[in-house]
Design a protein around this motif. Structure first.
Motif, PDB file in Angstrom:
ATOM      1  N   VAL A  97     -53.994   9.868 -16.458  1.00  0.00           N
ATOM      2  CA  VAL A  97     -54.766  11.072 -16.155  1.00  0.00           C
ATOM      3  C   VAL A  97     -53.843  12.261 -15.923  1.00  0.00           C
ATOM      4  O   VAL A  97     -54.078  13.365 -16.428  1.00  0.00           O
ATOM      5  CB  VAL A  97     -55.673  10.834 -14.924  1.00  0.00           C
ATOM      6  CG1 VAL A  97     -56.240  12.122 -14.392  1.00  0.00           C
ATOM      7  CG2 VAL A  97     -56.798   9.882 -15.280  1.00  0.00           C
ATOM      8  N   VAL A  98     -52.759  12.051 -15.205  1.00  0.00           N
ATOM      9  CA  VAL A  98     -51.856  13.154 -14.885  1.00  0.00           C
ATOM     10  C   VAL A  98     -51.056  13.611 -16.103  1.00  0.00           C
ATOM     11  O   VAL A  98     -50.890  14.810 -16.336  1.00  0.00           O
ATOM     12  CB  VAL A  98     -50.910  12.748 -13.733  1.00  0.00           C
ATOM     13  CG1 VAL A  98     -49.808  13.751 -13.546  1.00  0.00           C
ATOM     14  CG2 VAL A  98     -51.700  12.594 -12.442  1.00  0.00           C
ATOM     15  N   THR A  99     -50.566  12.675 -16.916  1.00  0.00           N
ATOM     16  CA  THR A  99     -49.686  13.058 -18.023  1.00  0.00           C
ATOM     17  C   THR A  99     -50.432  13.436 -19.294  1.00  0.00           C
ATOM     18  O   THR A  99     -49.853  14.070 -20.165  1.00  0.00           O
ATOM     19  CB  THR A  99     -48.700  11.928 -18.364  1.00  0.00           C
ATOM     20  OG1 THR A  99     -49.437  10.758 -18.736  1.00  0.00           O
ATOM     21  CG2 THR A  99     -47.792  11.627 -17.197  1.00  0.00           C
ATOM     22  N   LEU A 109     -53.869   6.447 -13.106  1.00  0.00           N
ATOM     23  CA  LEU A 109     -53.465   7.717 -12.504  1.00  0.00           C
ATOM     24  C   LEU A 109     -52.367   8.391 -13.332  1.00  0.00           C
ATOM     25  O   LEU A 109     -52.413   9.607 -13.561  1.00  0.00           O
ATOM     26  CB  LEU A 109     -52.987   7.487 -11.072  1.00  0.00           C
ATOM     27  CG  LEU A 109     -52.705   8.717 -10.230  1.00  0.00           C
ATOM     28  CD1 LEU A 109     -53.981   9.520 -10.034  1.00  0.00           C
ATOM     29  CD2 LEU A 109     -52.130   8.297  -8.892  1.00  0.00           C
ATOM     30  N   CYS A 110     -51.414   7.610 -13.822  1.00  0.00           N
ATOM     31  CA  CYS A 110     -50.345   8.166 -14.676  1.00  0.00           C
ATOM     32  C   CYS A 110     -50.914   8.738 -15.967  1.00  0.00           C
ATOM     33  O   CYS A 110     -50.500   9.815 -16.419  1.00  0.00           O
ATOM     34  CB  CYS A 110     -49.306   7.096 -14.997  1.00  0.00           C
ATOM     35  SG  CYS A 110     -48.264   6.654 -13.607  1.00  0.00           S
ATOM     36  N   LEU A 123     -53.391  15.221 -19.600  1.00  0.00           N
ATOM     37  CA  LEU A 123     -54.388  16.279 -19.504  1.00  0.00           C
ATOM     38  C   LEU A 123     -54.351  17.116 -20.777  1.00  0.00           C
ATOM     39  O   LEU A 123     -53.281  17.351 -21.337  1.00  0.00           O
ATOM     40  CB  LEU A 123     -54.105  17.163 -18.292  1.00  0.00           C
ATOM     41  CG  LEU A 123     -54.359  16.520 -16.931  1.00  0.00           C
ATOM     42  CD1 LEU A 123     -53.888  17.450 -15.827  1.00  0.00           C
ATOM     43  CD2 LEU A 123     -55.826  16.201 -16.755  1.00  0.00           C
ATOM     44  N   ASP A 155     -41.542   8.492 -21.640  1.00  0.00           N
ATOM     45  CA  ASP A 155     -42.427   8.213 -20.517  1.00  0.00           C
ATOM     46  C   ASP A 155     -42.879   6.758 -20.601  1.00  0.00           C
ATOM     47  O   ASP A 155     -43.583   6.383 -21.537  1.00  0.00           O
ATOM     48  CB  ASP A 155     -43.637   9.153 -20.589  1.00  0.00           C
ATOM     49  CG  ASP A 155     -44.652   8.912 -19.491  1.00  0.00           C
ATOM     50  OD1 ASP A 155     -44.355   8.167 -18.539  1.00  0.00           O
ATOM     51  OD2 ASP A 155     -45.752   9.492 -19.581  1.00  0.00           O
TER      52      ASP A 155
END
Length: 199
Positions: A61-63, A58-59, A65, A167
């Motif tokens: 996919v979100v960061t 999820l991290c 893009l 990150d």
């Protein structure tokens, strides 16, 4: 983390059990049995690994893009952001020479723009080098080499003003690189706080 987000009820596979008191009337629920959940978290280790993988995915996919397409051929916003992100993490992992830092940044830009081809063209290559030089000056500082000043190429390390951009879920670094980067970032944050307290 699992209980915080109430995931423990979702991390198990359903089981099909036949109903003992069924008369065999031919309906789906009575003839084939009903789906029921097994007891929650029979194998807690599997659930922990599954939930950590879910959050890591999820991290990413979100960061990660893809950026919006550039408005024009001279629009360097996407390129600047990609190079900055790569350089911050590459320099946080370890000090790098100019060529090693450029290789780290160019690999990421190449992965993102294989279909576009703008980073590999003659005009795009010049744009890449110009933006890379600007970003390296913004996020990196030349490391003092002490007594070995003439022994090798100059290396760059991350500036303390950019340490908050690190990150821990950045997927281009290996686990060992992340561990070292976290130590470096913690030291840079201490320097930054010490500098603010002296002002």
């Amino acid at each position: 983390l699992i209980s915080r987000f109430s995931l423990d009820g979702y991390l198990c596979d359903p089981e099909r059990r036949s109903m003992a008191g069924s008369t065999g009337g031919g309906s789906y629920a009575t003839g084939l049995g009903a789906w029921v959940n097994p007891p929650r978290l029979q194998d807690p280790e599997h659930a922990i690994v599954l939930s950590e993988s879910f959050f890591a995915t999820l991290c990413v996919v979100v960061t990660e893009l893809p950026p919006p397409p550039p408005i024009s051929s001279s629009d360097e916003t996407w390129l600047r952001q990609s190079i900055r992100r790569e350089l911050v993490h590459a320099l946080a992992a370890e000090p790098r020479s100019h060529s090693a830092a450029m290789a780290a940044a160019s690999c990421a830009v190449g992965r993102r723009d294989e279909s576009d081809g703008s980073a590999g063209t003659s005009g795009g290559g010049g744009l890449f080098r110009d933006v890379f030089a600007d970003v390296l000056r913004e996020v990196g500082k030349q490391k003092s080499q002490g007594s070995r000043a003439g022994s090798g190429p100059a290396s760059f390390e991350l500036k303390s003003s950019c340490c908050d951009e690190y990150d821990p879920a950045f997927f281009h670094l290996r686990r060992q690189e992340h561990q070292h980067a976290m130590d470096v970032v913690a030291g840079l944050r201490k320097q930054k706080l010490k500098g603010k307290s002296q002002d």
